[in-house]
Write a protein that holds these residues in place. Sequence first.
Motif, PDB file in Angstrom:
ATOM      1  N   ARG A  19       3.308   0.526  -5.225  1.00 31.24           N
ATOM      2  CA  ARG A  19       2.140   0.103  -4.449  1.00 31.24           C
ATOM      3  C   ARG A  19       2.269   0.532  -2.989  1.00 31.24           C
ATOM      4  NH1 ARG A  19       2.423  -5.318  -4.490  1.00 31.24           N
ATOM      5  NH2 ARG A  19       2.946  -5.406  -2.312  1.00 31.24           N
ATOM      6  N   MET A  20       3.454   0.344  -2.419  1.00 32.54           N
ATOM      7  CA  MET A  20       3.678   0.736  -1.023  1.00 32.54           C
ATOM      8  C   MET A  20       3.543   2.269  -0.867  1.00 32.54           C
ATOM      9  SD  MET A  20       4.074  -1.936   0.801  1.00 32.54           S
ATOM     10  CE  MET A  20       4.936  -1.462   2.277  1.00 32.54           C
ATOM     11  N   GLN A  21       4.107   3.018  -1.819  1.00 31.28           N
ATOM     12  CA  GLN A  21       4.010   4.477  -1.784  1.00 31.28           C
ATOM     13  C   GLN A  21       2.540   4.908  -1.821  1.00 31.28           C
ATOM     14  OE1 GLN A  21       6.188   7.144  -1.842  1.00 31.28           O
ATOM     15  NE2 GLN A  21       8.112   6.048  -1.892  1.00 31.28           N
ATOM     16  N   LEU A  22       1.758   4.280  -2.699  1.00 29.80           N
ATOM     17  CA  LEU A  22       0.353   4.653  -2.835  1.00 29.80           C
ATOM     18  C   LEU A  22      -0.441   4.250  -1.597  1.00 29.80           C
ATOM     19  CD1 LEU A  22      -0.226   3.751  -6.595  1.00 29.80           C
ATOM     20  CD2 LEU A  22      -0.063   6.041  -5.586  1.00 29.80           C
ATOM     21  N   GLU A  23      -0.128   3.093  -1.020  1.00 33.81           N
ATOM     22  CA  GLU A  23      -0.817   2.665   0.198  1.00 33.81           C
ATOM     23  C   GLU A  23      -0.481   3.582   1.360  1.00 33.81           C
ATOM     24  OE1 GLU A  23       0.197  -1.436   0.802  1.00 33.81           O
ATOM     25  OE2 GLU A  23      -0.996  -2.095  -0.919  1.00 33.81           O
TER      26      GLU A  23
END
Length: 174
Positions: free
Chosen positions: A167-171
């Motif tokens: 999720r952090m990577q995608l954000e």
Amino acid sequence: MGSDVEKDRFLTLFLRHERELAAIARASLPDWNAVDDVLQEASLVMWRKIDQLQADDEFIPWARMVLRFEVLKYRRSCSRDRLLLDDDLVALIAIEAKDETSEYVQEQRSAIRACLGKFSAEHQKLLLAPYTREEAVKEMAEAAGKTANSLYKRLGRLRTKLHDCVRMQLETAS
């Protein structure tokens, strides 16, 4: 499914398309925990029935059908939850999501690869174990002298960490 060739075939196909299937499931399910549960159940069905698949290029349509039935089964089990969308709306979302998933799936795959690389080899093996054999986690627990329950709890924590990382990577990429 008995032969090693069929086992290798399943693993190759499933791992190649796992994120795409997860994205499809996510369009119909309320959260990532539900996606994990449904995808795991669908993978077990696919594992047992891989010999029914005629050609490798038919894997996605076949896997989508298995996944759809597992999503419906999950949704029936949660039918008392008023937050779930009705089945017609879910079908419409799934159809629309099909066209939008390829770029998103590529971003997810990249994020997953990056995040999996942050885990130790032992943790990577545990994260992938449920998708290799139905009894893999139990066998790993026995080999390590631990209870299967403790390993499943660790697997849950690892999945949460992987999910948060992805999720952090995608954000960050957005």
